[in-house]
Design an enzyme around this catalytic site. Sequence first.
Site, PDB file in Angstrom:
ATOM      1  CG  ASN A   8     -43.465  43.766  33.971  1.00 36.87           C
ATOM      2  OD1 ASN A   8     -42.720  43.977  33.005  1.00 36.87           O
ATOM      3  ND2 ASN A   8     -43.062  43.859  35.232  1.00 36.87           N
ATOM      4  CE  LYS A  10     -41.756  40.700  36.200  1.00 34.84           C
ATOM      5  NZ  LYS A  10     -41.592  40.110  37.528  1.00 34.84           N
ATOM      6  CG  HIS A 102     -41.391  45.976  38.510  1.00 32.58           C
ATOM      7  ND1 HIS A 102     -40.523  45.068  39.064  1.00 32.58           N
ATOM      8  CD2 HIS A 102     -42.543  45.307  38.263  1.00 32.58           C
ATOM      9  CE1 HIS A 102     -41.126  43.890  39.131  1.00 32.58           C
ATOM     10  NE2 HIS A 102     -42.355  44.007  38.650  1.00 32.58           N
ATOM     11  CD  GLU A 104     -38.677  41.915  38.621  1.00 31.77           C
ATOM     12  OE1 GLU A 104     -38.744  42.255  37.422  1.00 31.77           O
ATOM     13  OE2 GLU A 104     -39.380  40.998  39.098  1.00 31.77           O
ATOM     14  CD  GLU A 180     -46.204  44.304  40.570  1.00 25.49           C
ATOM     15  OE1 GLU A 180     -46.729  43.467  39.835  1.00 25.49           O
ATOM     16  OE2 GLU A 180     -45.066  44.766  40.367  1.00 25.49           O
ATOM     17  N   GLY A 186     -43.278  36.535  41.368  1.00 26.41           N
ATOM     18  CA  GLY A 186     -42.571  35.379  40.808  1.00 26.41           C
ATOM     19  C   GLY A 186     -42.349  34.237  41.776  1.00 26.41           C
ATOM     20  CB  SER A 224     -47.760  34.835  42.475  1.00 20.11           C
ATOM     21  OG  SER A 224     -46.356  34.758  42.630  1.00 20.11           O
TER      22      SER A 224
HETATM   23  P1  PGA Z   1     -45.387  37.740  38.528  1.00 20.84           P
HETATM   24  O1  PGA Z   1     -44.776  39.226  38.319  1.00 20.84           O
HETATM   25  O2  PGA Z   1     -46.819  37.794  38.020  1.00 20.84           O
HETATM   26  O3  PGA Z   1     -44.518  36.852  37.703  1.00 20.84           O
HETATM   27  O4  PGA Z   1     -45.340  37.451  39.982  1.00 20.84           O
HETATM   28  C1  PGA Z   1     -45.550  40.367  38.570  1.00 20.84           C
HETATM   29  C2  PGA Z   1     -44.733  41.605  38.321  1.00 20.84           C
HETATM   30  O5  PGA Z   1     -43.521  41.595  38.592  1.00 20.84           O
HETATM   31  O6  PGA Z   1     -45.262  42.627  37.857  1.00 20.84           O
END
Ligand code: PGA
Length: 266
Positions: A8, A10, A102, A104, A180, A186, A224
């Site tokens: 992803n 982003k 997601h 976000e 997730e 993150g 992460s």
């Molecule tokens: P990350 O993000 O691996 O940077 O923690 C995962 C995601 O948001 O899908």
Amino acid sequence: MQAWVIGNWKQNPATSHDVKALLDDLLTAVSTKEQPDIAGCQLMVAPSFIHLTAVSERLEGSSILSAAQDISAHSASTGAYTGDCSAQQVADAGAAWTILGHSERRQYHQESHDCLLNKMTHALMQNLGVVFCIGETQAQYDAKKTLVVIDTQLAVIKDLLAQKPELIAGLSERLIVAYEPVWAIGTGKVPTVAEVSATHQHIKQTLASFNDALENMTVLYGGSVNADNADSFAVDSMIDGALVGGASLKAESFLAIAQAFSRATA
Ligand code: PGA
């Protein structure tokens, strides 16, 4: 079972030039010596809308699929929805899948149950596969509400099946759930593998309870995941792959994660 490792991206990379460089690195590695190491793994990347056509064209004929990160809730095809991209436009751009829900998107765009039900319906009606993201916040985790939160989020799939029973056929091939925990995205913080495993088991059982056709669904872990911890998740039989943010922006770490999951399926 084939593993999935999905990047992803982003709102990254910043330029078309950097997108091209990342793709160059990925395709070079995948097409040469690394290939046998990732044979057990389906790779997919989800760039921004602005890069989706170029990325999809570039990946055509390769073993890597492309996905959108979102689609419009308002219309599956066209309409007066400034700023939106529809499922049909995404499919036309060459993507086979879209990420939906997601955290976000849920956080910054207030995506609700009804919004996600619309998006999922539009995606599947346009023959896009869906990577549906679910997960609890830190406060919900601390309050031991993870499974309750997840059940509420999975109700989108239950309602989809009730409203569009015709979509059940083949759905197990076109729907992936990504667990997730919001607090793990993150942050470098991860739940224990045992916690993820138990949550995935719950997700799989819940999906199977919706319909027999949803037995043994693919459930990915995200939050992460990196080259160092991928093996620990990969060896657990309940974890069918990873949705990767930060570590997907470098071919080396993304493919190291793919190798970990591929090894585990061998
Ligand atoms: P990350 O993000 O691996 O940077 O923690 C995962 C995601 O948001 O899908």
